[in-house]
Design an enzyme around this catalytic site. Structure first.
Site, short mmCIF file in Angstrom:
data_model
loop_
_atom_site.label_atom_id
_atom_site.label_comp_id
_atom_site.label_asym_id
_atom_site.label_seq_id
_atom_site.Cartn_x
_atom_site.Cartn_y
_atom_site.Cartn_z
CG HIS A 62 -1.65 -1.21 1.51
ND1 HIS A 62 -2.80 -1.53 0.84
CD2 HIS A 62 -1.43 -2.23 2.39
CE1 HIS A 62 -3.28 -2.69 1.29
NE2 HIS A 62 -2.46 -3.13 2.22
C1 BDR Z 1 -2.78 0.80 5.41
O1 BDR Z 1 -2.93 0.27 6.72
C2 BDR Z 1 -1.69 -0.06 7.26
O2 BDR Z 1 -1.75 -1.32 7.89
C3 BDR Z 1 -0.68 0.01 6.15
O3 BDR Z 1 0.56 0.47 6.64
C4 BDR Z 1 -1.29 0.99 5.17
O4 BDR Z 1 -0.92 2.32 5.47
C5 BDR Z 1 -3.45 -0.15 4.43
O5 BDR Z 1 -4.81 -0.30 4.74
#
Ligand code: BDR
Ligand code: CA
Length: 324
Positions: free
Chosen positions: A240
């Site tokens: 992500h």
């Molecule tokens: C987001 O949530 C976190 O667990 C990750 O770092 C990312 O920023 C994804 O949903």
């Protein structure tokens, strides 16, 4: 050269985003602000310092931000990143450098004021610090040149059917940010990040490259991939935050669409980002560009060649195979 502040909760994918921007010649990292999210504020701040040590960038200041959310409660953590946020490798903090004096919010407000219109803000954790900066200084929004955030989803969430983790962690803060009136706000949500998977082949490439950074990324992604397999039955994990970071380096990785985005702050859909694309709802004023289609091959080439410039040829071959 772009000036960037990174607001983050490292976090395995946050770590890769930080390493990417630390290695890039196209941005100057003005500072890092931490926010409780994937794990506690103390732990994410320690992690940010550890990552900067590994990247050889202890010159970059780290500023502590919010431990809990604006939406009430202590803040919500997840298990995907391990108890220490870095995949439970049992790393002991190595950095001799501590966090800087001063709060994340003061740092955000003052840096934006010093360079009006020039600062990019990459927000890859819950939006608590960013919303606090919006509320603290009426000029903050116009001083920020662009904000790129990882958060939200046009389709399904990952914490609830409706909500993505960063928006779900602090929906009130997310609401403040989307309503703030930023001139350029880019939302990289789950619809985009679900198109950028770290495949077993690319993980193996990391092992074969055998540099301190590749070994580290290979190691911290072990539990991340295990979690993705247990939760989703996939052999690959979503990257992500590095994908959102890539927007700063090469926006052509994405097709993005103007949209009006509103955040549900309560009820069953708490944390949902309601995305109304301007093509479908032209009467609603757009407040964001939302990332749609992703060129995964272009993204992984950018990520890996920036981190490991000496292995460009090999990377190009592996990426062409993995993301054809
Ligand atoms: C987001 O949530 C976190 O667990 C990750 O770092 C990312 O920023 C994804 O949903
Ligand atoms: Ca994050």
């Amino acid at each position: 050269m772009k000036r960037v502040i990174i607001d983050t909760d490292p976090g395995i994918d946050d770590t890769i985003a930080l390493l990417l921007l630390c290695a890039s010649d196209d941005v100057v990292i003005e500072g890092i602000t931490t926010v409780g999210g994937n794990v506690s504020l103390d732990q994410v701040t320690r992690n940010a310092l550890t990552i900067l040590e590994l990247a050889g960038r202890t010159d970059i200041g780290v500023y502590r931000g919010a431990a809990g959310s604006m939406s009430g409660g202590e803040g919500r953590h997840v298990f995907a990143h391990g108890e220490d946020g870095l995949g439970n490798l049992g790393l002991s903090p190595t950095s001799a450098v501590g966090a800087r004096e001063g709060s994340a919010v003061d740092f955000l407000v003052e840096s934006a004021r010093e360079h009006p219109g020039e600062m990019s803000l990459l927000a890859i954790g819950p939006l608590t610090n960013v919303a606090a900066a919006v509320l603290a200084d009426p000029a903050f929004v116009s001083n920020i040149g662009q904000i790129v955030l990882m958060g939200g989803a046009e389709g399904a969430g990952n914490m609830t059917p409706s909500a993505e983790f960063n928006a779900w962690s602090d929906p009130v803060a997310a609401d403040v940010v989307f309503r703030a009136g930023f001139d350029r706000l880019v939302m990289v949500g789950l619809d985009a990040t679900r198109q950028a998977h770290l495949t077993p082949g690319v993980r193996e490439l990391l092992r074969q490259l055998d540099t301190p950074v590749s070994r580290f990324v290979h190691a911290i992604t072990r539990s991340y991939v295990d979690f993705a397999f247990a939760e989703q039955g996939r052999l690959a994990a979503e990257l992500h935050d590095p994908l959102a970071a890539a927007y700063l380096l090469d926006p052509a990785v994405f097709v993005s669409h103007p949209a009006n985005v509103e955040v549900c702050t309560e009820g069953l859909c708490q944390g949902r980002t309601v995305v109304a694309r301007s093509s479908d709802f032209p009467h609603l004023t757009p407040n964001a560009r939302v990332a749609g289609e992703v060129d995964a091959g272009r993204f992984f080439t950018l990520l890996l060649t920036t981190l490991f410039p000496d292995a460009s040829e090999l990377i190009t071959r592996v990426v062409a195979h993995e993301y054809r």
